[in-house]
Design a protein around this motif. Structure first.
Motif, PDB file in Angstrom:
ATOM      1  N   HIS A 111       0.833  -1.201   0.000  1.00 32.03           N
ATOM      2  CA  HIS A 111       0.000   0.000   0.000  1.00 32.03           C
ATOM      3  C   HIS A 111       0.877   1.264   0.000  1.00 32.03           C
ATOM      4  O   HIS A 111       0.651   2.195  -0.771  1.00 32.03           O
ATOM      5  N   HIS A 115       1.512   4.237  -3.098  1.00 30.23           N
ATOM      6  CA  HIS A 115       1.342   5.682  -2.948  1.00 30.23           C
ATOM      7  C   HIS A 115       2.480   6.473  -3.590  1.00 30.23           C
ATOM      8  O   HIS A 115       2.484   7.705  -3.529  1.00 30.23           O
ATOM      9  N   HIS A 124      -3.651   2.685  -7.829  1.00 34.53           N
ATOM     10  CA  HIS A 124      -4.328   2.918  -6.551  1.00 34.53           C
ATOM     11  C   HIS A 124      -5.315   4.085  -6.597  1.00 34.53           C
ATOM     12  O   HIS A 124      -6.111   4.254  -5.684  1.00 34.53           O
ATOM     13  N   HIS A 128      -8.900   5.531  -4.302  1.00 34.48           N
ATOM     14  CA  HIS A 128      -9.038   6.844  -3.680  1.00 34.48           C
ATOM     15  C   HIS A 128     -10.016   7.750  -4.424  1.00 34.48           C
ATOM     16  O   HIS A 128     -10.263   8.873  -3.978  1.00 34.48           O
ATOM     17  N   HIS A 210      -6.816   7.941   6.401  1.00 37.11           N
ATOM     18  CA  HIS A 210      -6.040   7.618   5.198  1.00 37.11           C
ATOM     19  C   HIS A 210      -6.739   8.165   3.953  1.00 37.11           C
ATOM     20  O   HIS A 210      -6.097   8.714   3.063  1.00 37.11           O
TER      21      HIS A 210
HETATM   22 ZN    ZN Z   1      -4.173   4.435  -0.176  1.00 36.90          ZN
END
Ligand code: ZN
Ligand code: ZN
Length: 256
Positions: A111, A115, A124, A128, A210
C-alpha cells in the motif's frame, strides 16, 4: 478432465466472492441508510463505479481462490486441514492471528509502495476516487491493486497450516473490516476504538484519515507497522462534514 473442473471451480469461487461482497456491502449500506439517512446522498454515480470495480475484483480474487480450492480437493496442494485435532488446539486461534498479521504486513508495504506517484496513478487512484468512500468501496480496486490483494491468502494456504474453520474466520474478518472501514461511520464502541486495544487495531476511525490525508495510516488490521514506521497520525472523526458533502456545498455555492 481437470481443465473443466478448474474452470468450474474458478467460476464458482468468483460467484461466491461477488455474492459475499453484494450481501455484506449491501447489508451495511442498508444499515447506514437506517442509521444516518442522507450520508451517501449525491454519491450514486460514485457508488455505481465502486460496485463495478468491486465486481471486477471479485473475478480477480475468485480465480486464484478457485484454482487453489480445486488443487486442495483434487491434488492435496494446500496446508488447509479438516480435523480439529490434526494440530494442537492452540494453533486454531494463533493461526488466525498469524494469517492476519502476515496479510497486514503485506498490505502495509504494498500500500505504501502504491502511494508513489507513478504507481498511484496506475494502480491505486481508483480506490481513492471514492471521496468519501462508502460501504460499497470495500473491493473497489483497480485490477493491478486487486491482484496484489488476491494472491495473499492463496499463497499463505500453500505454506502455513490452517484449519478450514479458522480460514473461514480469517475471510470473515477480512470481509467485515474491508466493508466497515469504508462505510463512513464507526461501528465499534468508543471504549474499544479509543481504549488500549484500539491503540493497536484498525477500524473505520483510523482508515478514514487515510482516505482524507493520503500520506498516513496505511495499515489494514493492526497499527503496528504505521506506529513502527512513524506513519500513524491517529484516529479521524466523523463529526465534521465529510469531504463529499463539503465538495457538494462548495459546488452549490458556486452555482454549479
Ligand atoms: Zn491508499
Ligand atoms: Zn481504503
Amino acid at each position: 478432465m481437470p481443465a473443466a473442473a478448474i474452470a468450474f471451480s474458478i467460476l464458482a469461487m468468483t460467484a461466491i466472492v461477488a455474492v459475499r461482497y453484494l450481501a455484506v456491502s449491501g447489508g451495511f449500506a442498508l444499515l447506514t441508510r437506517l442509521r444516518s439517512p442522507g450520508l451517501y446522498e449525491g454519491l450514486d454515480p460514485q457508488i455505481r463505479r465502486e460496485i463495478a470495480w468491486s465486481l471486477a475484483s471479485a473475478f480477480i480474487y475468485g480465480a486464484p481462490a478457485g484454482l487453489l480450492a480445486w488443487g486442495w480437493q483434487a491434488r492435496g496442494w494446500t496446508r488447509v486441514y479438516r480435523g480439529v485435532g490434526d494440530y494442537p488446539l492452540w494453533w486454531l486461534p494463533v493461526s488466525v492471528l498469524v494469517y492476519l498479521a502476515l496479510h497486514d504486513a503485506w498490505f502495509y508495504w504494498t500500500h505504501r509502495w502504491m502511494h508513489r506517484p507513478a504507481l498511484f496513478r496506475a494502480a491505486h487512484a481508483v480506490h481513492h476516487a471514492s471521496r468519501p468512500p462508502t460501504a460499497w468501496a470495500a473491493m473497489s480496486f483497480h485490477p493491478w491493486e486487486a491482484i496484489t490483494g488476491a494472491v495473499v491468502i492463496p499463497v499463505l494456504v500453500l505454506v502455513i497450516p490452517i484449519h478450514i474453520g479458522a480460514l473461514f474466520a480469517v475471510l470473515a474478518i477480512m470481509t467485515l473490516m474491508g466493508v466497515t472501514n469504508h462505510m463512513g461511520w464507526e461501528l465499534f464502541p468508543s471504549w474499544l476504538v479509543r481504549g488500549p486495544a484500539g491503540a493497536w487495531l484498525i477500524t473505520a476511525s483510523h482508515h478514514q484519515r487515510h482516505h482524507l490525508h493520503y500520506g498516513s495510516n496505511y495499515g489494514l488490521y493492526f497499527r503496528f507497522w504505521d506506529r513502527l514506521c512513524g506513519t500513524d497520525t491517529g484516529l479521524g472523526s466523523f463529526d465534521a462534514p465529510r469531504r463529499g458533502a463539503a465538495d457538494r456545498l462548495e459546488r452549490a455555492g458556486h452555482g454549479g
